[in-house]
Design a protein around this motif. Structure first.
Motif, PDB file in Angstrom:
ATOM      1  N   VAL A 232       0.812  -1.145   0.152  1.00 40.52           N
ATOM      2  CA  VAL A 232      -0.109   0.063  -0.201  1.00 40.52           C
ATOM      3  C   VAL A 232       0.858   1.285   0.162  1.00 40.52           C
ATOM      4  O   VAL A 232       0.627   2.217  -0.692  1.00 40.52           O
ATOM      5  CB  VAL A 232      -0.954   0.027   1.100  1.00 40.52           C
ATOM      6  CG1 VAL A 232      -1.849   1.112   1.375  1.00 40.52           C
ATOM      7  CG2 VAL A 232      -1.916  -1.170   1.031  1.00 40.52           C
ATOM      8  N   GLY A 233       1.903   1.160   0.736  1.00 42.64           N
ATOM      9  CA  GLY A 233       2.856   2.185   0.673  1.00 42.64           C
ATOM     10  C   GLY A 233       2.888   3.337   1.594  1.00 42.64           C
ATOM     11  O   GLY A 233       3.528   4.563   1.162  1.00 42.64           O
ATOM     12  N   ALA A 234       1.917   3.452   2.562  1.00 44.25           N
ATOM     13  CA  ALA A 234       1.578   4.617   3.449  1.00 44.25           C
ATOM     14  C   ALA A 234       2.992   4.805   4.377  1.00 44.25           C
ATOM     15  O   ALA A 234       2.547   4.580   5.669  1.00 44.25           O
ATOM     16  CB  ALA A 234       0.590   4.687   4.226  1.00 44.25           C
ATOM     17  N   VAL A 235       4.159   4.677   4.182  1.00 42.14           N
ATOM     18  CA  VAL A 235       5.304   4.810   5.066  1.00 42.14           C
ATOM     19  C   VAL A 235       5.738   6.214   5.503  1.00 42.14           C
ATOM     20  O   VAL A 235       5.593   7.104   4.802  1.00 42.14           O
ATOM     21  CB  VAL A 235       6.334   4.001   4.399  1.00 42.14           C
ATOM     22  CG1 VAL A 235       6.061   2.461   4.067  1.00 42.14           C
ATOM     23  CG2 VAL A 235       6.882   4.692   3.071  1.00 42.14           C
ATOM     24  N   PRO A 236       6.266   6.257   6.543  1.00 44.36           N
ATOM     25  CA  PRO A 236       6.842   7.687   7.015  1.00 44.36           C
ATOM     26  C   PRO A 236       8.078   7.841   6.533  1.00 44.36           C
ATOM     27  O   PRO A 236       9.177   6.868   6.307  1.00 44.36           O
ATOM     28  CB  PRO A 236       6.855   7.406   8.632  1.00 44.36           C
ATOM     29  CG  PRO A 236       7.027   5.892   8.755  1.00 44.36           C
ATOM     30  CD  PRO A 236       6.404   5.314   7.798  1.00 44.36           C
ATOM     31  N   GLY A 237       8.769   9.061   6.237  1.00 41.00           N
ATOM     32  CA  GLY A 237      10.037   9.211   5.820  1.00 41.00           C
ATOM     33  C   GLY A 237      10.938   9.275   6.822  1.00 41.00           C
ATOM     34  O   GLY A 237      10.495   9.228   8.068  1.00 41.00           O
ATOM     35  N   PRO A 238      12.230   9.234   6.620  1.00 39.86           N
ATOM     36  CA  PRO A 238      13.449   8.921   7.771  1.00 39.86           C
ATOM     37  C   PRO A 238      13.093  10.183   8.848  1.00 39.86           C
ATOM     38  O   PRO A 238      13.379   9.862   9.904  1.00 39.86           O
ATOM     39  CB  PRO A 238      14.528   8.834   7.073  1.00 39.86           C
ATOM     40  CG  PRO A 238      14.474   9.407   5.756  1.00 39.86           C
ATOM     41  CD  PRO A 238      12.908   9.069   5.405  1.00 39.86           C
ATOM     42  N   MET A 239      13.037  11.173   8.287  1.00 35.31           N
ATOM     43  CA  MET A 239      13.096  12.609   9.173  1.00 35.31           C
ATOM     44  C   MET A 239      11.868  12.538  10.189  1.00 35.31           C
ATOM     45  O   MET A 239      12.024  12.632  11.547  1.00 35.31           O
ATOM     46  CB  MET A 239      13.046  13.705   8.560  1.00 35.31           C
ATOM     47  CG  MET A 239      12.926  15.009   9.199  1.00 35.31           C
ATOM     48  SD  MET A 239      14.602  15.508   9.939  1.00 35.31           S
ATOM     49  CE  MET A 239      14.055  16.635  11.041  1.00 35.31           C
ATOM     50  N   ASP A 240      10.826  12.135   9.791  1.00 40.32           N
ATOM     51  CA  ASP A 240       9.484  11.891  10.342  1.00 40.32           C
ATOM     52  C   ASP A 240       9.732  10.650  11.581  1.00 40.32           C
ATOM     53  O   ASP A 240       9.455  10.959  12.791  1.00 40.32           O
ATOM     54  CB  ASP A 240       8.258  11.722  10.024  1.00 40.32           C
ATOM     55  CG  ASP A 240       7.938  12.885   8.962  1.00 40.32           C
ATOM     56  OD1 ASP A 240       8.601  14.143   9.321  1.00 40.32           O
ATOM     57  OD2 ASP A 240       6.869  12.851   8.439  1.00 40.32           O
ATOM     58  N   CYS A 241      10.457   9.715  11.180  1.00 43.92           N
ATOM     59  CA  CYS A 241      10.809   8.651  11.883  1.00 43.92           C
ATOM     60  C   CYS A 241      11.554   9.109  13.192  1.00 43.92           C
ATOM     61  O   CYS A 241      11.469   8.588  14.461  1.00 43.92           O
ATOM     62  CB  CYS A 241      11.171   7.343  11.581  1.00 43.92           C
ATOM     63  SG  CYS A 241      10.039   6.545  10.182  1.00 43.92           S
ATOM     64  N   TRP A 242      12.585   9.870  12.843  1.00 42.70           N
ATOM     65  CA  TRP A 242      13.672  10.564  13.988  1.00 42.70           C
ATOM     66  C   TRP A 242      13.099  11.356  14.730  1.00 42.70           C
ATOM     67  O   TRP A 242      13.385  11.351  16.071  1.00 42.70           O
ATOM     68  CB  TRP A 242      14.919  11.136  13.216  1.00 42.70           C
ATOM     69  CG  TRP A 242      15.753  11.712  13.830  1.00 42.70           C
ATOM     70  CD1 TRP A 242      16.942  10.958  14.183  1.00 42.70           C
ATOM     71  CD2 TRP A 242      15.739  12.895  14.413  1.00 42.70           C
ATOM     72  NE1 TRP A 242      17.770  11.717  15.032  1.00 42.70           N
ATOM     73  CE2 TRP A 242      17.173  12.814  15.123  1.00 42.70           C
ATOM     74  CE3 TRP A 242      15.285  14.042  14.293  1.00 42.70           C
ATOM     75  CZ2 TRP A 242      17.587  13.914  15.988  1.00 42.70           C
ATOM     76  CZ3 TRP A 242      15.512  14.981  15.274  1.00 42.70           C
ATOM     77  CH2 TRP A 242      16.796  14.984  15.995  1.00 42.70           C
TER      78      TRP A 242
END
Ligand SMILES: *Cc1c(COP(=O)(O)O)cnc(C)c1O
Length: 381
Positions: A232-242
């Motif tokens: 589906v692909g609704a993934v968070p970007g690395p900055m948001d994860c950080w």
């Protein structure tokens, strides 16, 4: 690293080792979409950042550890997490939901998934007989929040999970643990199959990121959801994860202070002559106070109240506060105030979940409690 450590320690360390290539103590923001392969299919575990990204892996492992789960998946928003979990439900199957849920969850069930053949019904989950009566042979998912948004009802996770599992092996229980966080309550240990979060709220904690997560123990459920996350692909970007990882480090400290401040505000409001009703699970007059005391570490940072003056008084109060910002969302360091019927829960208008127009919802922040009470005092005059 999960078992012997307390949640305060896990929030700082789980999923996060010093960076092997540089020794950086903080998890780097791996701002990359792709990863080099030395031969076709030969790589270090990462191929493409929709499928996996090291900053996201650190967040997923940390959140799983906090919830006492073996597997975690991070999403681009809380709704993306809930939507992906609900894709476990096939067309022709049924979702049984609590009768007080986040407006967006109601909208997803009632205005989106219904058109794909996924049925749903809402029941009063403080009444276990109503839960039992609401379960159907085709019920694939039982979905609940506790404490609920915005009425702060407390549902018995352990009892509801037991009823759901007695319904049949295909019935899964998803608890949206956004209001409580794993510091206050751990649904997997109480029998839930999946915990969902809007990390936008207390987990991120600073009102600077939108994100979501799903945490679980069951291997087959994880494998299917991992497949769906990528498909589906609704993934968070690395900055948001950080940003969420950074917020998590102070989760325990923040939740203790949110609850201390919320209790003080709830007591002030309870004693105020213009206030008709205060709903806060940490108050002894809350209808499920005993259950809350058993199921949660403390009463949390959210409360709702109703003025004797009704809607007009409510609108006046929310326009007059200075420290409490009139805004949607919750769980940040700053205090927020809103009217759910006109704001966060406008989508429930005309439905059985419609919120009383005069209900005021408050996210009590980390300012000094005396300043918060003084602000409400002048707004209520
Ligand atoms: C905010 C919220 C959501 C939705 O999360 P988003 O990050 O805004 O998509 C879901 N459940 C609850 C209880 C929430 O408060």
């Amino acid at each position: 690293m999960t078992k012997p450590y307390h949640i305060e320690t896990l929030a700082i360390h789980a999923g996060q080792q010093p960076d092997p290539s540089t020794g950086a103590v903080m998890t780097p923001i791996y701002q990359t979409s792709t990863y080099v392969q030395s031969a076709v299919g030969v790589h270090k575990g990462y191929e493409y950042s929709r499928t996996g990204n090291p900053t996201r892996t650190a967040l997923e492992d940390c959140l799983a550890a906090l919830e006492g789960g073996t597997h975690g998946l991070a999403f681009s928003s809380g709704m993306a997490a809930i939507d992906t979990v609900l894709r476990l439900v096939a067309s022709g199957e049924h979702v049984l939901a609590g009768n007080d849920v986040y407006g967006g969850t109601f909208r997803l069930l009632d205005k989106v998934l219904k058109d794909y053949g996924i049925a749903h019904s809402f029941v009063e989950m403080t009444d276990l007989r109503a839960v039992q009566a609401g379960l159907r042979p085709d019920t694939r998912m039982v979905l609940l929040e506790t404490p609920t948004n915005p009425r702060l009802k407390v549902f018995d996770i352990e009892a509801i999970a037991a009823l759901a599992h007695a319904n049949g092996p295909r019935t899964l229980v998803m608890v949206d643990n956004t209001f409580a966080t794993p510091y206050l309550q751990r649904p997997l240990a109480l029998g839930a199959d999946i915990v969902a979060h809007s990390t936008t709220k207390y987990l991120g904690g600073h009102s600077d990121v939108v994100g979501g997560a799903a945490l679980m123990n069951d291997e087959a459920v994880f494998e299917r959801l991992k497949f769906l996350q990528n498909a589906v692909g609704a993934v968070p970007g690395p900055m948001d994860c950080w940003l969420v990882l950074r917020g998590l480090k102070t989760l325990a400290l923040r939740m203790d202070r949110h609850a201390e401040n919320a209790l003080a505000v709830a007591q002030f409001l309870s004693d105020h002559p213009e206030v008709k009703e205060v709903i806060y699970p940490g108050l002894s007059d809350h209808p499920q106070h005993a259950l809350a005391a058993r199921q949660m570490r403390n009463g949390g940072g959210m409360l709702s109240f109703v003025m004797h003056g009704g809607v007009a008084a409510a609108r006046r109060v929310v326009a007059r506060t200075h420290l409490f910002a009139l805004a949607e969302s919750l769980g940040g360091v700053e205090s927020l105030i809103e009217i759910p019927a006109a704001m966060t829960h406008a989508s429930t208008a005309g439905s059985p979940l419609e919120v009383a127009p005069g209900l005021i919802r408050v996210s009590v922040g980390l300012e000094h409690k005396d300043d918060l009470i003084a602000d409400l005092q002048q707004a209520l005059m």
